[in-house]
Design a protein around this motif. Structure first.
Motif, PDB file in Angstrom:
ATOM      1  N   VAL A  70      97.099 -33.010  55.885  1.00 23.79           N
ATOM      2  CA  VAL A  70      98.169 -33.152  54.894  1.00 23.79           C
ATOM      3  C   VAL A  70      99.106 -34.257  55.360  1.00 23.79           C
ATOM      4  CG1 VAL A  70     100.110 -32.048  53.748  1.00 23.79           C
ATOM      5  CG2 VAL A  70      98.025 -30.735  54.201  1.00 23.79           C
ATOM      6  N   LYS A 103      95.279 -34.205  51.618  1.00 19.33           N
ATOM      7  CA  LYS A 103      96.241 -33.978  50.552  1.00 19.33           C
ATOM      8  C   LYS A 103      97.459 -34.836  50.892  1.00 19.33           C
ATOM      9  CE  LYS A 103      93.760 -30.570  48.798  1.00 19.33           C
ATOM     10  NZ  LYS A 103      93.012 -30.724  47.519  1.00 19.33           N
ATOM     11  N   CYS A 106     101.519 -36.233  49.947  1.00 19.20           N
ATOM     12  CA  CYS A 106     102.804 -36.270  49.258  1.00 19.20           C
ATOM     13  C   CYS A 106     103.318 -37.697  49.322  1.00 19.20           C
ATOM     14  CB  CYS A 106     103.797 -35.320  49.912  1.00 19.20           C
ATOM     15  SG  CYS A 106     105.507 -35.526  49.316  1.00 19.20           S
ATOM     16  N   ASP A 123      95.572 -32.174  41.767  1.00 20.84           N
ATOM     17  CA  ASP A 123      95.898 -31.238  42.844  1.00 20.84           C
ATOM     18  C   ASP A 123      95.871 -31.864  44.232  1.00 20.84           C
ATOM     19  OD1 ASP A 123      96.134 -29.284  40.933  1.00 20.84           O
ATOM     20  OD2 ASP A 123      94.125 -28.472  41.245  1.00 20.84           O
ATOM     21  N   ASN A 124      95.380 -33.089  44.331  1.00 20.65           N
ATOM     22  CA  ASN A 124      95.296 -33.730  45.648  1.00 20.65           C
ATOM     23  C   ASN A 124      96.580 -34.439  46.051  1.00 20.65           C
ATOM     24  OD1 ASN A 124      92.578 -33.081  46.276  1.00 20.65           O
ATOM     25  ND2 ASN A 124      91.918 -34.604  44.770  1.00 20.65           N
ATOM     26  N   LEU A 140     101.092 -34.754  45.647  1.00 21.27           N
ATOM     27  CA  LEU A 140     102.418 -34.262  45.289  1.00 21.27           C
ATOM     28  C   LEU A 140     103.327 -35.467  45.285  1.00 21.27           C
ATOM     29  CD1 LEU A 140     104.710 -32.064  45.044  1.00 21.27           C
ATOM     30  CD2 LEU A 140     104.723 -32.041  47.548  1.00 21.27           C
ATOM     31  N   THR A 172     106.208 -30.397  50.493  1.00 21.83           N
ATOM     32  CA  THR A 172     104.856 -30.507  51.048  1.00 21.83           C
ATOM     33  C   THR A 172     104.414 -29.182  51.655  1.00 21.83           C
ATOM     34  OG1 THR A 172     105.106 -32.870  51.489  1.00 21.83           O
ATOM     35  CG2 THR A 172     103.423 -31.702  52.757  1.00 21.83           C
ATOM     36  N   ARG A 222     103.705 -26.644  48.898  1.00 19.74           N
ATOM     37  CA  ARG A 222     102.500 -26.956  48.107  1.00 19.74           C
ATOM     38  C   ARG A 222     101.226 -26.876  48.952  1.00 19.74           C
ATOM     39  NH1 ARG A 222     101.610 -30.470  43.760  1.00 19.74           N
ATOM     40  NH2 ARG A 222      99.401 -30.481  43.238  1.00 19.74           N
ATOM     41  N   PHE A 223     101.255 -27.459  50.161  1.00 17.34           N
ATOM     42  CA  PHE A 223     100.035 -27.594  50.960  1.00 17.34           C
ATOM     43  C   PHE A 223     100.021 -26.768  52.241  1.00 17.34           C
ATOM     44  CE2 PHE A 223     100.239 -31.932  48.844  1.00 17.34           C
ATOM     45  CZ  PHE A 223      99.309 -31.621  47.861  1.00 17.34           C
TER      46      PHE A 223
END
Length: 268
Positions: A11, A35, A37, A55-56, A58, A77, A80-81
């Motif tokens: 992330v 993922k 942000c 969805d990958n 933010l 972040t 969400r992740f």
């Protein structure tokens, strides 16, 4: 059979990720399984990236000179992740190669403050906001430097000084945050992006057409290339991955070989 991606399960937060090198890195990270942000200023571009990557990704609209924006990016972040592995402090502005002689006296203070606030203070704030979470994942921070962090004439004196400051920040943070967090940088050479001089210096910039600028960039490095933003992706992916677990306090110079230019025109 699924090919393993170097950033699977990671992330990342990327500041200044709505254009240029930041956007290219964000796209590559997603391609490599992360993922992401993105913290940026353009609501229109943030919305477009959110729609594209679903969805990958933010997206957070904010100002890198405000600590609260970095805190918001980290908090959202995590929500969400669930964690944070990578911080790419990329947001930056340029002085348009405005030399000391051409710097307008009436804008000296504004120009210096604007460039240092975004290029240097923004990076420090991003690191401060992310550090506790990066410790938990034994993560890493990557700063975008510039060839002007090592060599003259990659910008004017204000931009060059700001990028030298980032090199110092990388080394200090690599020392302070070890062993939990690795801190490195990527130093792109002349790259074709939409970056322009800050507004208060626009009238002092020497105008040059895009094609001439591209030729000038290519002529300055041994590989004779005017880099595109995505040409630097490999360095950012390497430093973010577990393959770089022994690397900290290092800046990868992705600049076409500026360090080996030698003496122009000399033959023996």
């Amino acid at each position: 059979m699924k090919v393993a991606q170097s950033l699977d399960g990671k992330v990342a937060i990327v500041t200044g990720g709505t254009n240029g090198i930041g956007e290219a890195v964000a796209r590559e990270y997603i391609q490599q399984g992360a993922k992401v942000c993105i913290l940026g200023r353009s609501e229109e571009k943030l919305n477009a990236l959110q729609e594209e990557f679903k969805d990958n990704i933010l997206t957070v609209k904010g100002d890198v000179t405000k600590y609260s924006s970095h805190q918001e990016a980290v908090q959202k972040t995590l929500k969400r992740f669930g964690k944070l592995d990578i911080l790419v402090s990329n947001a930056g502005v340029f002085d348009g190669f405005v030399t000391l002689e051409r710097l307008p006296e009436e804008h000296l203070d504004e120009a210096f403050s604007t460039i240092f606030d975004i290029n240097v203070k923004g990076g420090l704030m991003a690191a401060k906001a992310a550090a506790e979470e990066l410790k938990k994942t034994k993560g890493n921070i990557i700063f975008t430097v510039s060839n002007s962090g090592f060599y003259p004439n990659g910008g004017g004196p204000i931009y060059t000084a700001s990028k030298h400051a980032i090199v110092g920040l990388i080394r200090e943070l690599a020392y302070e945050l070890a062993p939990e967090i690795r801190v490195n940088g990527v130093s792109p050479g002349g790259t074709i992006t939409e970056i322009t001089a800050i507004s208060c210096l626009q009238d002092s910039v020497k105008k040059i057409d895009p094609e001439t600028r591209k030729k000038n960039i290519a002529s300055r490095n041994p590989l004779q290339i005017a880099q595109e933003a995505s040409d630097h992706n490999g360095a950012y992916v390497l430093l973010a991955s577990d393959n770089a677990k022994a690397i900290t306090g290092t800046v990868i110079e992705s600049d076409g070989g500026l360090g080996v230019r030698g003496m122009p025109g000399m033959t023996f």
